[in-house]
Motif scaffolding. Sequence first.
Motif, short mmCIF file in Angstrom:
data_model
loop_
_atom_site.label_atom_id
_atom_site.label_comp_id
_atom_site.label_asym_id
_atom_site.label_seq_id
_atom_site.Cartn_x
_atom_site.Cartn_y
_atom_site.Cartn_z
N SER A 85 -33.64 45.07 -18.64
CA SER A 85 -34.10 43.87 -19.48
C SER A 85 -35.08 44.38 -20.41
N SER A 107 -32.77 36.30 -17.54
CA SER A 107 -33.25 35.90 -16.23
C SER A 107 -32.22 35.75 -15.13
N ASP A 112 -36.50 41.25 -13.38
CA ASP A 112 -37.90 41.15 -14.31
C ASP A 112 -37.65 41.05 -15.65
N VAL A 113 -38.34 40.04 -16.36
CA VAL A 113 -38.07 39.72 -17.70
C VAL A 113 -39.63 39.63 -18.30
N PHE A 136 -39.34 29.57 -16.20
CA PHE A 136 -38.90 30.61 -15.54
C PHE A 136 -39.88 31.48 -14.53
N LYS A 138 -40.11 33.80 -12.60
CA LYS A 138 -40.51 35.39 -12.52
C LYS A 138 -40.91 36.01 -13.84
N LEU A 139 -40.87 35.10 -14.99
CA LEU A 139 -40.87 35.59 -15.98
C LEU A 139 -42.51 36.00 -16.46
#
Length: 330
Positions: A85, A107, A112-113, A136, A138-139
């Motif tokens: 990403s 995502s 990983d974003v 989100f 994990k953002l």
Amino acid sequence: MIQQASQRLALHGTDAKSDLDDFASDVRAGLTSEKKRLSCRFIYDDAGSDIFEAICDLPEYYLTRAEREILERRAQEFSQRFDESPTIVELGSGSSTKTRVLLNALSDTFDDVHYVPIDISTEMLASTARDLLDAFPKLKVTAFAGEYNDGLRFVHDEIDEPTCTLWLGSSVGNLSREDAIKFLRSMRDTMDGHDRLLAGMDLKKDPEVLIQAYNDRAGVTESFNRNILLRINRELGGDFDPDQFEYKVTYNEDLGRVEMYQVSRMNQNVHIRDLDMTVSFEEGEPIHTENSHKYSLEDIDTLAAQGGYSREVQWFDDLDRFSLNLFKPV
Ligand code: TRP
């Protein structure tokens, strides 16, 4: 393990003082020049940014819907172009509504974003970041409050990963041709070979459709435009009476742009306390407040080449009103 939203957020920015100085010197230069003008970038304070969100929903303002349609259709294809990403940098991120479409697709594809929104409105930036972090899990968000140039310098200094910079909403069209080239070049100079620019650019079309997009029946764009006069009152102690100005929109065929004006309804003096200046207007005298350039496909490639990019992909909405362009630095 999923981290708390607050641990996934960092906020940076320039101080408000330097923004006020820029505003003051732009107003002084613009209102003392032979043809009076003000720079559109100053329309976007917190109040202006809120009005702009309402513009995006107007029936006449097709740009946002057309661009969202393209993003929705192409988000996956976009994600699949990358091996990992890219850090998504966004110029003038506002409410990031359209960007969510891309963040969603990224995502789904990557673990990983990282999103780096750059916007002048600290308020908008902070509330949008919170919403995104909730949506989100994990953002990671690194938000920058300030002007584009300061934001890009920050990205250049602080972000090591490959980036894709979003410049949506045909914001490039609000710059003159020379300024657009200058800005594209300065951005290119901060980019590495694997970095990309994704730019939304509005296309030339029937002038009547264009004029209506900037002169809606509900008068929202008019009040957006007016915000710059009110901002001079609020921040520089001006005494503009906005009712004594009439909003006017034209299409300039030669320059391929919609032009917006505030036209004085009478002979009048406006005093701006903090600049210690009095500005005289004649009846019918315009202040040029805004331009929105429109592009042919040829214009797009010429501009890209002059800015130092080549076009990798170009996408359109169903009705061919709007284009989304992925550029790489050359
Ligand atoms: N980039 C947008 C555009 O040119 C910004 C915009 C929409 C705008 N409506 C406006 C800018 C009215 C100034 C005035 O379409």
